[in-house]
Write a protein that holds these residues in place. Structure first.
Motif, PDB file in Angstrom:
ATOM      1  N   GLY A  60       0.887  -1.102   0.050  1.00 48.87           N
ATOM      2  CA  GLY A  60      -0.139  -0.005  -0.120  1.00 48.87           C
ATOM      3  C   GLY A  60       0.882   1.260   0.118  1.00 48.87           C
ATOM      4  O   GLY A  60       0.274   2.214   0.002  1.00 48.87           O
ATOM      5  N   TRP A  61       2.103   1.043   0.023  1.00 54.25           N
ATOM      6  CA  TRP A  61       3.060   2.127  -0.026  1.00 54.25           C
ATOM      7  C   TRP A  61       4.020   2.125  -1.008  1.00 54.25           C
ATOM      8  O   TRP A  61       4.170   0.943  -1.492  1.00 54.25           O
TER       9      TRP A  61
ATOM     10  N   ARG B 110       1.997   6.820   0.606  1.00 52.15           N
ATOM     11  CA  ARG B 110       0.807   5.917   0.748  1.00 52.15           C
ATOM     12  C   ARG B 110       0.176   6.095  -0.837  1.00 52.15           C
ATOM     13  O   ARG B 110      -0.022   6.950  -1.231  1.00 52.15           O
TER      14      ARG B 110
END
Lengths: 530, 309
Positions: free
Chosen positions: B100-101, B125
């Motif tokens: 997710g990053w 993010r």
């Protein structure tokens, strides 16, 4: 030495047949269709001199053969339909002349491919039987067809072609000649060969030399059809006897009514050219033009003189003796007949042979394989060298000669090498590697011992470098690099040459910025003719 | 025609063959460039106490530089894109506990002073439209040679934690978490010099948010022959205690350490210990010892003279 199936020449010449009487000749309207086509379609290799032969014949006919320029049609690289259209046009002109009471003649000459019973004109074809029937039925009093092509003897087969000039037609008939004569360059099972040195086919070359005066056996200044044929026959057979393709025998056929001998060229009327006096030594005299090609090859016997109606220009003359050459230079000016006294010639070694290639050169396309070492370096040092360090490479090349054109080389080469380099800005040593794959198109000037060449080259360069201790990732670069090539081949054995070569290349580098770098390259190779 | 030829050549030219890329990559220090090295043979059971402490300090010092392995990893690859006066690696999605990053690494150079570089390793993010958060940022002045020059880099973790980026950095394995790290170094010439300021949260396992931290300063120098020195000083923000150690060693391993303790209330004592090539004590002076333990053992003359650093 010989170049075979490569060459077909159909010289069909319907022309002028003049009787031996000048008065009669003056009453004859002469037309000529002269065609040459180097290309014969996909299943044939291009000829080298078919077009050149046609141009030479056209020039002789219009200059010495009594054919007015407006009555001579030169077809170079023409198609079948264009050839047929030319015949139709001449027939219409001849018919018009006949209505005016003129007698007419047509000389039809074709030099090019013939295969499987058809003349090959580029991608188009004309059946041999069809063109023969068409000429035979033309409403023209005298038709002469000359075909210079492989197995062209098939053209005369039905008319009793003869391998030897066993004719001695010296009819004194006063009747006007009517009918058809056919000459072919070879029999129906022989190849017609070209020569690189003379720059044409053997048959057309000797026919042209005969028409220029070499065939004037009677010494009356006029070359008749039979004199020309006999001369071309003898010289062609002699020149091709030792060739790889075997001896080539021209054929002859005629069907003339009321014929006398037919005068093809009048070499005395212009009173210009070269005169070989009676006392000049016998032998074969080569007249070499400014381009290095043999304009005329005259066989002179003892005790006879010869006029050679060369066009104005400067010529080198050669006569070959068993141990040396006799060479000299003459200049033919317009309206001037230059006597070639023996005193104008001097002794010279064979290496000074003015005939290109010092003899007959095999025109067959051939391969050669080379191997050696090269060294290249970019010009823009040191920044260029920090990218592409000077590199030694091993190289092989494969060359195809005389495929695209005479004396053209199409070459492919592969080279690979490596070198140590150093990026000074970051203090990083690296190992540089390069592979190049290239194609070159070169023109060479073959000599007896040295053959210089120049040309262009396009190379695909694949380069990479690996840094010592892998402190940075590997890098690569590929690019197309156009360049120029020049060098010389030094023949050391029959099939082996040492080649020294230099290259200048453009190198576009576009990673950090667009930079036009160049590099030079020197090479030493050994080449072997396969 | 010339344009067509040029276009063909331009299209045909491709690759990553770049000296400038190397110069950008050269701006980021490799861990091995600034890590401390001390001879470490099989340690005897009776290893001198301050020798063992020096080894421990060096282990902690080098452990703090683990972050640079990220840069070392990135350096294995060519830049993703070349920008004016800069190179960019990424953005690239992260894996594991950071799904997710995404990360990116940007290096720029000053066009007016091409030897000066700045760089930043940042995370973001994915898809949230958030700003890029700096993780490692630094500067470098190249002086020629592979990663030779002077530089500084800084690692900060508070903003990352605040954004929810998982960061598990346990330098000593006892629950201490890195708060900040500043490193200044010079690799231009020997002796190599590295100064590190590290701030560790000490209550990471017991407090939220973290309240206490310890500041530790290191200074390390090394000669090309392996001779080196390490200065260490730690201060507890809660107690005010300070401990400083200055260790020096020869290429063979033989060395000396001076440990200074201050309690913030006036107590200030320094212990000196020397050891041989096997790290066995040859001299010891411990001012706070009480009989029957001797305050001084051996002769100070047996300590090596390592005054060149």
């Amino acid at each position: 030495m010989g170049r075979f199936p490569v060459r077909f020449a159909l010289l069909a010449l319907v022309a002028v047949t003049a009787t031996a009487s000048t008065a009669r000749a003056q009453g004859l309207r002469r037309f000529a269709i002269v065609a040459g086509n180097d290309v014969g379609g996909g299943d044939t290799k291009s000829l080298l001199y078919a077009s050149a032969d046609a141009r030479k014949v056209h020039e002789i006919l219009t200059r010495l053969g009594g054919v007015k320029p407006e009555d001579a049609t030169l077809l170079i690289g023409a198609s079948a339909s264009q050839m047929l259209s030319a015949i139709v046009a001449v027939e219409m002109q001849a018919a018009e002349a006949a209505r005016r009471g003129e007698r007419t003649a047509l000389l039809f000459y074709y030099s090019g491919h013939a295969k499987d019973g058809a003349l090959r004109l580029g991608e188009t074809r004309i059946p041999v039987d069809g063109i023969k029937a068409r000429i035979a039925s033309s409403p023209i009093d005298v038709r002469i067809a000359i075909l210079d092509s492989c197995k062209s003897g098939a053209f005369t087969r039905t008319k009793g072609a003869r391998k030897a000039p066993a004719f001695e037609i010296q009819s004194e008939s006063p009747r006007d000649a009517k009918g058809m004569v056919i000459l072919t360059s070879s029999t129906s099972d022989e190849d017609s060969q070209e020569s690189d040195a003379i720059g044409g086919s053997y048959f057309s070359h000797h026919l042209a030399s005969g028409l220029l005066g070499g065939a004037d056996k009677s010494g009356d200044g006029r070359v008749t059809l039979f004199e020309a044929y006999a001369y071309a026959y003898d010289r062609t057979v002699a020149d091709t006897a030792e060739s790889a393709a075997g001896a080539q025998h021209p054929t002859f056929s005629y069907d003339l009514a009321g014929n006398g001998d037919l005068v093809l060229t009048d070499v005395a009327v212009r009173h210009e050219g070269v005169y070989l006096p009676r006392e000049a030594p016998s032998g074969v005299y080569f007249m070499v033009d400014g381009k290095g090609f043999v304009a005329a090859e005259i066989s002179k016997a003892d005790g006879v003189d010869r006029r050679v109606a060369l066009a104005p220009g400067r010529y080198r003359v050669k006569r070959r003796l068993p141990d040396r050459l006799r060479i000299g230079e003459i200049e033919v000016q317009r309206g001037q007949l230059v006597a070639l006294a023996e005193a104008r010639l001097r002794d010279a070694p064979f290496s000074d042979d003015p005939v290109k290639g010092a003899g007959r050169v095999d025109l067959t396309s051939r391969w050669s394989l080379g191997a050696g070492a090269t060294y290249q370096s970019v010009f823009a040092a040191p920044s260029g060298a920090s990218l592409f360090p000077p590199t030694g490479m091993l190289a092989v090349d494969l060359s195809l000669r005389n495929f695209l054109r005479r004396d053209w080389i199409w070459s492919f080469d592969l080279a690979a090498g490596s070198a140590d380099g150093f990026v000074s800005s970051v203090g990083a040593p690296f190992r540089f590697s390069e592979v190049s794959l290239a194609s070159s198109l070169l023109v060479e000037w073959p000599g007896r011992y040295v053959t210089p060449f120049v040309g262009g080259r396009i190379a695909l360069l694949l380069m990479g470098r690996r840094f010592t201790d892998d402190i940075y990732p590997q890098q690569f670069f590929s690019t197309l690099s156009p360049g120029l090539v020049g060098g010389a081949a030094f023949r050391v054995m029959k099939n082996t040459s040492l080649v020294a070569r230099g290259r200048l290349h453009y190198l576009l580098y576009n990673i950090d910025e667009d930079r036009s770098l160049g590099y030079w390259e020197l090479a030493a190779m050994v080449a072997y003719d396969l | 025609m010339r344009g067509v030829v040029g276009a063909v050549l331009l299209l045909a030219a491709c690759g990553n063959y770049s000296n400038e890329d190397l110069e950008y990559m050269n701006a980021v220090p490799a861990r091995v460039d600034i890590a401390a090295v001390i001879p470490r043979a099989l340690m005897p059971a009776n290893e001198a106490e301050l020798s063992r402490l020096t080894h421990d300090v060096i282990t902690a010092f080098n452990g703090a530089l683990l972050f640079l392995e990220a840069a070392d990893e990135i350096r294995k690859y060519q830049p993703t894109s070349r920008i004016l006066n800069g190179r960019v690696w990424g953005p690239a999605p992260m894996e594991g506990r950071h799904v997710g990053w995404q990360w990116r690494f940007i290096i720029t150079r000053d066009p007016a002073a091409p030897e000066m570089f700045s760089y930043a390793f940042e995370v973001q993010r994915i898809g949230a439209g958030d700003a890029w958060i700096p993780f490692i940022s630094g500067t470098f002045v190249a002086t020629g040679g592979v990663r030779k020059g002077m530089g500084h880099f800084r690692i900060t973790t508070d903003a990352l934690r605040a954004a929810g980026f998982f960061l598990e950095i346990n330098v000593k394995g006892d629950g201490e978490l890195l708060k900040e790290l500043d490193v200044m170094y010079s690799t231009a010439a020997f002796p190599i010099s590295v100064t590190m300021g590290m701030v560790l949260y000490t209550d990471a396992l017991t407090a939220t948010p973290f309240m206490n931290w310890v500041t530790i300063d290191y200074h390390h120098e090394a000669q090309s022959n392996g001779q080196g020195a390490m200065e260490f000083k730690g201060t507890d923000s809660k107690t005010g205690w300070t401990l400083g150690i200055e260790s020096r060693w020869l290429p063979t391993g033989r060395g000396r350490a001076d440990a200074r303790a201050m309690d913030g209330a006036g107590v200030d004592m320094t212990r000196t210990q020397c050891w041989d090539d096997s790290f066995v004590q040859t001299y010891d002076y411990t001012p706070w010892d009480q009989p029957p333990d001797p305050i001084e053992e051996g002769m100070i003359a047996d300590c090596p003279d390592i005054s060149t650093l």
